[in-house]
Design a protein around this motif. Structure first.
Motif, PDB file in Angstrom:
ATOM      1  N   ALA A   9       0.833  -1.204   0.000  1.00  0.00           N
ATOM      2  CA  ALA A   9       0.000   0.000   0.000  1.00  0.00           C
ATOM      3  C   ALA A   9       0.871   1.259   0.000  1.00  0.00           C
ATOM      4  CB  ALA A   9      -0.921  -0.001   1.219  1.00  0.00           C
ATOM      5  N   VAL A  10       1.901   1.287   0.839  1.00  0.00           N
ATOM      6  CA  VAL A  10       2.787   2.457   0.904  1.00  0.00           C
ATOM      7  C   VAL A  10       3.536   2.637  -0.418  1.00  0.00           C
ATOM      8  CG1 VAL A  10       4.796   3.471   2.061  1.00  0.00           C
ATOM      9  CG2 VAL A  10       3.032   2.316   3.409  1.00  0.00           C
ATOM     10  N   PHE A  11       4.018   1.528  -0.969  1.00  0.00           N
ATOM     11  CA  PHE A  11       4.743   1.584  -2.242  1.00  0.00           C
ATOM     12  C   PHE A  11       3.847   2.140  -3.354  1.00  0.00           C
ATOM     13  CE2 PHE A  11       5.863  -0.375  -6.329  1.00  0.00           C
ATOM     14  CZ  PHE A  11       7.182   0.035  -6.454  1.00  0.00           C
ATOM     15  N   LEU A  12       2.603   1.669  -3.411  1.00  0.00           N
ATOM     16  CA  LEU A  12       1.673   2.140  -4.442  1.00  0.00           C
ATOM     17  C   LEU A  12       1.298   3.608  -4.214  1.00  0.00           C
ATOM     18  CD1 LEU A  12      -0.689  -0.965  -4.816  1.00  0.00           C
ATOM     19  CD2 LEU A  12       1.051  -0.161  -6.437  1.00  0.00           C
ATOM     20  N   GLY A  13       1.179   3.997  -2.941  1.00  0.00           N
ATOM     21  CA  GLY A  13       0.885   5.395  -2.621  1.00  0.00           C
ATOM     22  C   GLY A  13       1.994   6.320  -3.101  1.00  0.00           C
TER      23      GLY A  13
END
Length: 298
Positions: A9-13
């Motif tokens: 999720a953080v990477f995609l954000g």
């Protein structure tokens, strides 16, 4: 498994943030101005975030009342102007320099934030931070092409706005970590973007909303920029950061840099030399090492 989901999720954000400069360049290519690009992003973003928050509040069955006294929403609203300032300064930079260079300039928040915290909060930088700052400054000379091309081939006004954007981004990160943490993350984001919207509409009155200029082009870029710049990142960070912790989250969030550089190279066909790629990778490596060092001390 939960940590893996949070990391994704953080990477995609962060990747979502990384593609912004490419779409901003495309919006300028379609004739939109700085005021129009920033205005439609915050307007659409504000409406979507408030809608998401209201839906969550109505259907989740959870109470959003904190057991402690809530901080003033006015402070969050005012702090949100820093995000609006980042958009205005960064998008002005994108208007003047290649997108691959603009993101490198924005990444200077890494050392500018350390300087601000030292001046205003007397937080002394660690030895690792000082080494990291030195590496980032050297890497920036490589990544901007300054060593290869010299100053005469670079837009100095664009560089100036880039460093201003990095300073505003540092202020945003410092303020964001200190204000409104007792609010639901989506509610906090919605209030901050509302503050951002007020600032941008004050600087650039949204005449295009009422004079018949608002068309499918505005709708197209408004949806893209607000989704990838205002809505998706805070939602994914709110979900992912509690699962990863801030050190791993800091490492993953640096994905913004290579994503932005790759997008500018492959989509906008901007020239990025081998030396500039080395600079980008050095900055990326420094972010990873600094956050890894933080993690090892906890």
């Amino acid at each position: 498994m939960e940590k893996l989901k949070g990391a994704l999720a953080v990477f995609l954000g962060a990747s979502s943030f990384g593609i912004l400069s490419t779409f901003v360049k495309k919006a300028y290519g379609q004739g939109l101005t700085l005021g129009e690009v920033t205005g439609i992003q915050v307007l659409f973003g504000m409406l979507m975030l408030w809608l998401i928050f209201i839906v969550i509040k109505l259907f989740s069955g959870k109470s959003f009342q904190s057991s402690t006294k809530k901080s003033s929403w006015v402070k969050i609203l005012i702090s949100g102007t820093s995000t609006g300032l980042v958009s205005v300064l960064y998008y002005k930079c994108v208007q003047l320099v290649p997108a691959s260079l603009a993101i490198v300039l924005l990444m200077q928040y890494i050392w500018i934030g350390v300087v601000i915290e030292f001046i205003f909060f007397k937080t002394k930088p660690s030895k690792n931070n000082l080494i990291g700052i030195g590496i980032v400054l050297i890497a920036t000379l490589l990544a901007t092409g300054l060593i290869e091309k010299g100053l005469e081939d670079l837009n100095l006004t664009g560089l100036f706005f880039g460093f201003l954007a990095a300073t505003a981004y540092s202020v945003f990160m410092i303020v964001n970590g200190r204000v409104g943490n007792d609010y639901h993350p989506i509610q906090k984001s919605a209030i901050m973007v509302t503050g951002s919207c007020i600032l941008i509409f004050t600087l650039f009155p949204p005449n295009y909303l009422f004079n018949g200029q608002f068309d499918a082009n505005f709708m197209h870029f408004g949806l893209i920029l607000s989704l990838f710049g205002t809505v998706i990142p805070p939602l994914l960070f709110a979900y992912g950061l509690p699962k990863t912790g801030f050190s791993l989250g800091g490492i993953l969030s640096s994905a913004e840099l290579p994503v932005a550089t790759c997008m500018s190279y492959f989509i906008l066909h901007e020239s990025v030399s081998f030396v500039q790629w080395i600079g980008v990778l050095l900055i990326l490596g420094t972010v990873i090492l600094l956050n890894a060092a933080k993690s090892s001390t906890h």
